[in-house]
Design a protein around this motif. Sequence first.
Motif, PDB file in Angstrom:
ATOM      1  N   ALA A 293       0.824  -1.210   0.000  1.00 34.82           N
ATOM      2  CA  ALA A 293       0.000   0.000   0.000  1.00 34.82           C
ATOM      3  C   ALA A 293       0.858   1.259   0.000  1.00 34.82           C
ATOM      4  N   GLY A 294       1.959   1.240   0.777  1.00 33.45           N
ATOM      5  CA  GLY A 294       2.839   2.400   0.803  1.00 33.45           C
ATOM      6  C   GLY A 294       3.482   2.669  -0.540  1.00 33.45           C
ATOM      7  N   VAL A 295       3.962   1.614  -1.196  1.00 32.51           N
ATOM      8  CA  VAL A 295       4.617   1.771  -2.499  1.00 32.51           C
ATOM      9  C   VAL A 295       3.601   2.241  -3.540  1.00 32.51           C
ATOM     10  N   GLU A 296       2.391   1.683  -3.505  1.00 33.05           N
ATOM     11  CA  GLU A 296       1.358   2.110  -4.460  1.00 33.05           C
ATOM     12  C   GLU A 296       0.933   3.549  -4.216  1.00 33.05           C
ATOM     13  N   PHE A 297       0.887   3.971  -2.952  1.00 34.99           N
ATOM     14  CA  PHE A 297       0.525   5.356  -2.648  1.00 34.99           C
ATOM     15  C   PHE A 297       1.579   6.318  -3.189  1.00 34.99           C
ATOM     16  N   ILE A 298       2.844   5.952  -3.075  1.00 27.85           N
ATOM     17  CA  ILE A 298       3.920   6.791  -3.624  1.00 27.85           C
ATOM     18  C   ILE A 298       3.830   6.820  -5.150  1.00 27.85           C
ATOM     19  N   GLY A 299       3.517   5.671  -5.747  1.00 28.90           N
ATOM     20  CA  GLY A 299       3.346   5.594  -7.185  1.00 28.90           C
ATOM     21  C   GLY A 299       4.651   5.470  -7.920  1.00 28.90           C
ATOM     22  N   PRO A 300       4.592   5.214  -9.232  1.00 33.42           N
ATOM     23  CA  PRO A 300       5.829   5.105 -10.034  1.00 33.42           C
ATOM     24  C   PRO A 300       6.518   6.441 -10.145  1.00 33.42           C
ATOM     25  N   ALA A 301       7.832   6.391 -10.344  1.00 32.36           N
ATOM     26  CA  ALA A 301       8.626   7.609 -10.467  1.00 32.36           C
ATOM     27  C   ALA A 301       8.244   8.347 -11.727  1.00 32.36           C
TER      28      ALA A 301
END
Length: 303
Positions: A293-301
């Motif tokens: 969830a944290g990685v998806e919230f940050i999203g792709p660069a």
Amino acid sequence: MTEADRAVAVELEGSGIEPPVDPRVRRAFWWLERFAPGIGSRWAVELWCTPPVMESNLRMPPGVTPGEPIEARWNGYRVVGESWGEGPPVYLVHGWGGRRPHLGMFVKPLIESGHRVIAFDLPSHNESEAGALKPGRTTAIECAHAVGAMIREHGPARAVVAHSLGANATTFAIAYGAKVERLVYLAPMGEFPLYLDYFAKRHGFGPRIRAGLHRRLEHRIEMPLYETNMTVVGARTGYPPLLLIHDPDDPDTPYETSQRVVASWPGARLMTTKGLGRLAHYRILRHRPAIRAGVEFIGPATL
């Protein structure tokens, strides 16, 4: 769970429990509470500012090789870290008594999403130097300056992922001017003054030493302790998008304070994990749904 994940889990859980307070310390505070609360409060503030040394063989997760050594300085004090990958930076900020591998499970997925990942040790933790206090001591405010120094040195943050007191330090760093686009907070210390009560109970002293500790701590950080509450500091940040992840079983940081933080923070989201038990405060750092969830919230660069 793979064997590699189990190895990380065992190390992480073993790193998250503070040793019990020596009964002799509790007896000493019992006497000082009654006969010399001023001496007791001076001792208590030094203990408060001393991060616990937790027994741990914790390393970065399997597959995460040593990163490029990096550092930053604030007021001449050196903060040590390492960096992986290329792209907009995401900073990993551990909690009180922690070290940079604590958030190591975020390294690989963030690299894969196109980010440069930077993890570092807060002042008087692991490899980083102490600040203005004696070696082995620091405050949340010093930690905030260290976070700000890293971001100034290595570039505005696409995001910060922070645990426990690291979240408080990051919030202060933003209030002091650090540039951060997004925040992922895991089990933050939302309302700092209540930890004085926990600290007093754990060390066996009463209201006289607690009151002196409160006064001395405010003098040391040069602000009322109430103003360290995340609901107060958050109002000075411009409210970057926030995902806050917490488990109701967490015995170290109350889930209810995270609910109040999210309610006060426009647009913030609260993700509630379930069933992490008495070690929830540390298990959340390897909880796959939380990491995802944290990685998806940050999203792709986006360069």
